[in-house]
Design a protein around this motif. Structure first.
Motif, PDB file in Angstrom:
ATOM      1  N   GLU A 110       0.808  -1.217   0.000  1.00  0.00           N
ATOM      2  CA  GLU A 110       0.000   0.000   0.000  1.00  0.00           C
ATOM      3  C   GLU A 110       0.846   1.274   0.000  1.00  0.00           C
ATOM      4  OE1 GLU A 110      -2.409   0.818   3.500  1.00  0.00           O
ATOM      5  OE2 GLU A 110      -1.138  -0.582   4.618  1.00  0.00           O
ATOM      6  N   PHE A 111       2.127   1.189   0.334  1.00  0.00           N
ATOM      7  CA  PHE A 111       3.014   2.349   0.327  1.00  0.00           C
ATOM      8  C   PHE A 111       3.984   2.313  -0.856  1.00  0.00           C
ATOM      9  CE2 PHE A 111       2.359   1.504   4.990  1.00  0.00           C
ATOM     10  CZ  PHE A 111       1.348   2.429   5.132  1.00  0.00           C
ATOM     11  N   CYS A 112       3.757   1.410  -1.802  1.00  0.00           N
ATOM     12  CA  CYS A 112       4.654   1.234  -2.941  1.00  0.00           C
ATOM     13  C   CYS A 112       4.129   1.998  -4.160  1.00  0.00           C
ATOM     14  CB  CYS A 112       4.779  -0.250  -3.280  1.00  0.00           C
ATOM     15  SG  CYS A 112       5.925  -0.590  -4.635  1.00  0.00           S
ATOM     16  N   SER A 113       5.030   2.595  -4.919  1.00  0.00           N
ATOM     17  CA  SER A 113       4.621   3.367  -6.094  1.00  0.00           C
ATOM     18  C   SER A 113       4.097   2.489  -7.222  1.00  0.00           C
ATOM     19  CB  SER A 113       5.782   4.221  -6.590  1.00  0.00           C
ATOM     20  OG  SER A 113       6.860   3.423  -6.977  1.00  0.00           O
ATOM     21  N   PHE A 114       4.331   1.191  -7.178  1.00  0.00           N
ATOM     22  CA  PHE A 114       3.848   0.275  -8.216  1.00  0.00           C
ATOM     23  C   PHE A 114       2.467  -0.303  -7.915  1.00  0.00           C
ATOM     24  CE2 PHE A 114       8.549  -0.373  -8.322  1.00  0.00           C
ATOM     25  CZ  PHE A 114       8.767   0.301  -9.511  1.00  0.00           C
ATOM     26  N   PHE A 115       1.907   0.020  -6.766  1.00  0.00           N
ATOM     27  CA  PHE A 115       0.667  -0.609  -6.296  1.00  0.00           C
ATOM     28  C   PHE A 115      -0.543   0.264  -6.602  1.00  0.00           C
ATOM     29  CE2 PHE A 115      -2.163  -2.163  -2.796  1.00  0.00           C
ATOM     30  CZ  PHE A 115      -2.198  -3.482  -3.182  1.00  0.00           C
ATOM     31  N   GLU A 116      -1.579  -0.333  -7.188  1.00  0.00           N
ATOM     32  CA  GLU A 116      -2.852   0.345  -7.438  1.00  0.00           C
ATOM     33  C   GLU A 116      -3.865  -0.210  -6.450  1.00  0.00           C
ATOM     34  OE1 GLU A 116      -6.290   0.647 -10.862  1.00  0.00           O
ATOM     35  OE2 GLU A 116      -4.526  -0.562 -11.230  1.00  0.00           O
ATOM     36  N   VAL A 117      -4.300   0.607  -5.523  1.00  0.00           N
ATOM     37  CA  VAL A 117      -5.195   0.172  -4.452  1.00  0.00           C
ATOM     38  C   VAL A 117      -6.634   0.115  -4.949  1.00  0.00           C
ATOM     39  CG1 VAL A 117      -6.090   0.761  -2.173  1.00  0.00           C
ATOM     40  CG2 VAL A 117      -3.704   1.196  -2.704  1.00  0.00           C
ATOM     41  N   GLU A 118      -7.312  -0.966  -4.598  1.00  0.00           N
ATOM     42  CA  GLU A 118      -8.753  -1.060  -4.794  1.00  0.00           C
ATOM     43  C   GLU A 118      -9.379  -0.503  -3.520  1.00  0.00           C
ATOM     44  OE1 GLU A 118     -10.981  -2.309  -7.266  1.00  0.00           O
ATOM     45  OE2 GLU A 118      -9.174  -1.885  -8.407  1.00  0.00           O
ATOM     46  N   LYS A 119     -10.006   0.625  -3.614  1.00  0.00           N
ATOM     47  CA  LYS A 119     -10.491   1.329  -2.427  1.00  0.00           C
ATOM     48  C   LYS A 119     -11.567   0.577  -1.649  1.00  0.00           C
ATOM     49  CE  LYS A 119      -9.034   5.798  -3.962  1.00  0.00           C
ATOM     50  NZ  LYS A 119      -7.668   5.429  -3.965  1.00  0.00           N
ATOM     51  N   LYS A 120     -12.294  -0.312  -2.315  1.00  0.00           N
ATOM     52  CA  LYS A 120     -13.399  -0.996  -1.650  1.00  0.00           C
ATOM     53  C   LYS A 120     -12.969  -2.151  -0.750  1.00  0.00           C
ATOM     54  CE  LYS A 120     -14.148  -3.645  -5.789  1.00  0.00           C
ATOM     55  NZ  LYS A 120     -14.758  -3.600  -7.064  1.00  0.00           N
ATOM     56  N   ASP A 121     -11.719  -2.605  -0.862  1.00  0.00           N
ATOM     57  CA  ASP A 121     -11.273  -3.704  -0.004  1.00  0.00           C
ATOM     58  C   ASP A 121      -9.773  -3.591   0.260  1.00  0.00           C
ATOM     59  OD1 ASP A 121     -11.831  -5.927  -2.788  1.00  0.00           O
ATOM     60  OD2 ASP A 121     -10.110  -4.646  -2.385  1.00  0.00           O
ATOM     61  N   ASP A 122      -9.194  -4.601   0.857  1.00  0.00           N
ATOM     62  CA  ASP A 122      -7.778  -4.576   1.230  1.00  0.00           C
ATOM     63  C   ASP A 122      -6.878  -5.160   0.157  1.00  0.00           C
ATOM     64  OD1 ASP A 122      -8.129  -3.324   3.676  1.00  0.00           O
ATOM     65  OD2 ASP A 122      -8.530  -5.218   4.702  1.00  0.00           O
ATOM     66  N   LEU A 123      -7.346  -5.206  -1.086  1.00  0.00           N
ATOM     67  CA  LEU A 123      -6.557  -5.755  -2.178  1.00  0.00           C
ATOM     68  C   LEU A 123      -6.180  -4.668  -3.171  1.00  0.00           C
ATOM     69  CD1 LEU A 123      -8.644  -8.959  -2.905  1.00  0.00           C
ATOM     70  CD2 LEU A 123      -6.577  -8.765  -1.516  1.00  0.00           C
ATOM     71  N   GLY A 124      -5.229  -5.003  -4.028  1.00  0.00           N
ATOM     72  CA  GLY A 124      -4.828  -4.085  -5.078  1.00  0.00           C
ATOM     73  C   GLY A 124      -4.028  -4.821  -6.132  1.00  0.00           C
ATOM     74  N   PHE A 125      -3.563  -4.074  -7.137  1.00  0.00           N
ATOM     75  CA  PHE A 125      -2.839  -4.649  -8.259  1.00  0.00           C
ATOM     76  C   PHE A 125      -1.396  -4.160  -8.264  1.00  0.00           C
ATOM     77  CE2 PHE A 125      -7.264  -4.280  -9.483  1.00  0.00           C
ATOM     78  CZ  PHE A 125      -7.545  -5.567  -9.884  1.00  0.00           C
TER      79      PHE A 125
END
Length: 67
Positions: free
Chosen positions: A15-30
């Motif tokens: 979540e603090f990485c510049s390569f991470f795209e957060v999905e705001k609705k849950d605790d997952l991301g890409f």
């Protein structure tokens, strides 16, 4: 001698990485560190997908977000 605890946002986490795209609705991301993987769905049907990770995961490629 007392040790100062590190702030949570100091630790390497997706979540603090510049390569991470957060999905705001849950605790997952890409993770966008590498190109998406090609998935064969059969019958000449393909899809590309970036790795899906939890916000608290991290890897050796971590690159801290800058404001």
């Amino acid at each position: 001698m007392a040790v100062n605890p590190k702030k949570e946002d100091w630790m390497p986490r997706c979540e603090f990485c510049s390569f991470f795209e957060v999905e705001k609705k849950d605790d997952l991301g890409f993770c966008h560190r590498n190109p998406p993987a090609l998935i064969n769905l059969g019958d000449d049907n393909y899809e590309t997908v970036f790795p899906i990770l939890a916000r608290d995961e991290w890897c050796g490629e971590f690159h801290r977000l800058t404001n």
